[in-house]
Design a protein around this motif. Structure first.
Motif: not given
Length: 251
Positions: A80-87, A155-165, A200-201
């Motif tokens: 949600g945060n990524v969608a709101a901040l950087a669509p 996927a073989d490569v995943v970008l996970v911004p603002l991720e849960d550990g 910062n994302v």
């Protein structure tokens, strides 16, 4: 969602703008109220970093771009945060790399997933995954385990911004190359990432896209050289050193 009654020359304009985007996202059903807390925590780390992309973060963004271009199937995970901040930035990166976009949420509801997917489409995304949720990430009991079988699961490569550990760790255990954007170099997400980008994302996503465009004509050998030479431990150490030593006077 970008309308905010603060002049652009205000020293805290960018900070106030991002807070506004999260607030507007709550009203639109994209973000949760907990997202405001996460944004505040990230803002504190960004302040200590000097609110700029440090050289090690840009090197990490270049390595991330090389991984994306070498991937057979890359996916950008969006909460949600990524969608709101950087669509716009998400859509730009997907276009530059050919990556898929998939919505993945901790506080998942079907309504919220649809709202985020529609928001991304409003910003130019043509195909957004995450609605099927017909596969699960092993080892996770919460809603972030739900993924698309032809998306993050494949996927073989995943970008996970603002991720849960815990999800970052679980994806690594599946053998995936993880690119993590996290302002805290000591977080579990950053610690387990193949490529930790401590930035910062809003800066990191455009940086990856820029490097991807610059490297679009590179040979496979050149791209492999970039990923092999990237030193993740050095990148984390450089970010921690910047936080501990500071970036000089701030407004």
């Amino acid at each position: 969602m970008d309308d905010v009654d603060v002049p652009e020359d205000h020293p805290r304009y960018q900070s106030l703008l991002t807070r506004h985007r999260i607030e507007a996202g709550v009203e639109k059903g994209i973000t949760s109220t907990q997202g405001l807390i996460a944004e505040g925590r990230g803002e504190a780390f960004d302040y200590l970093l000097g609110e700029e992309t440090i050289p090690s973060a840009d090197e990490a963004a270049r390595a991330a771009a090389a991984y994306f271009l070498l991937a057979e199937h890359a996916v950008i995970s969006v909460n949600g945060n990524v969608a709101a901040l950087a669509p716009d930035e998400v859509v730009e990166l997907a276009a530059a790399t050919g990556a898929d976009i998939e919505v993945n949420l901790f506080g998942r509801t079907e309504e919220r997933v649809r709202a985020i997917a529609e928001h991304l489409r409003e910003h130019g995304a043509t195909d957004v995954k995450g609605l099927k949720a017909d596969a699960r990430i092993p080892g996770l009991s919460h809603e972030r385990a739900k993924v698309d079988s032809d998306g993050i699961y494949d996927a073989d490569v995943v970008l996970v911004p603002l991720e849960d550990g815990d999800r970052a760790e679980a994806l690594g255990e599946m053998g995936k190359t993880e690119v993590v954007i996290d302002l805290n170099p000591l977080s579990r997400s950053a610690e387990v990432a193949t490529v930790p980008i401590v930035d910062n994302v809003l800066r990191a996503l455009p940086n990856i896209a820029r490097h991807a465009r610059d490297l679009s004509g590179a040979s496979r050998e050149e791209l492999e050289g970039i990923v092999e030479s990237f030193d993740r431990e050095a990148a984390l150490a450089a970010a921690e050193a910047r936080i501990r030593e500071g970036a000089g006077e701030r407004d």
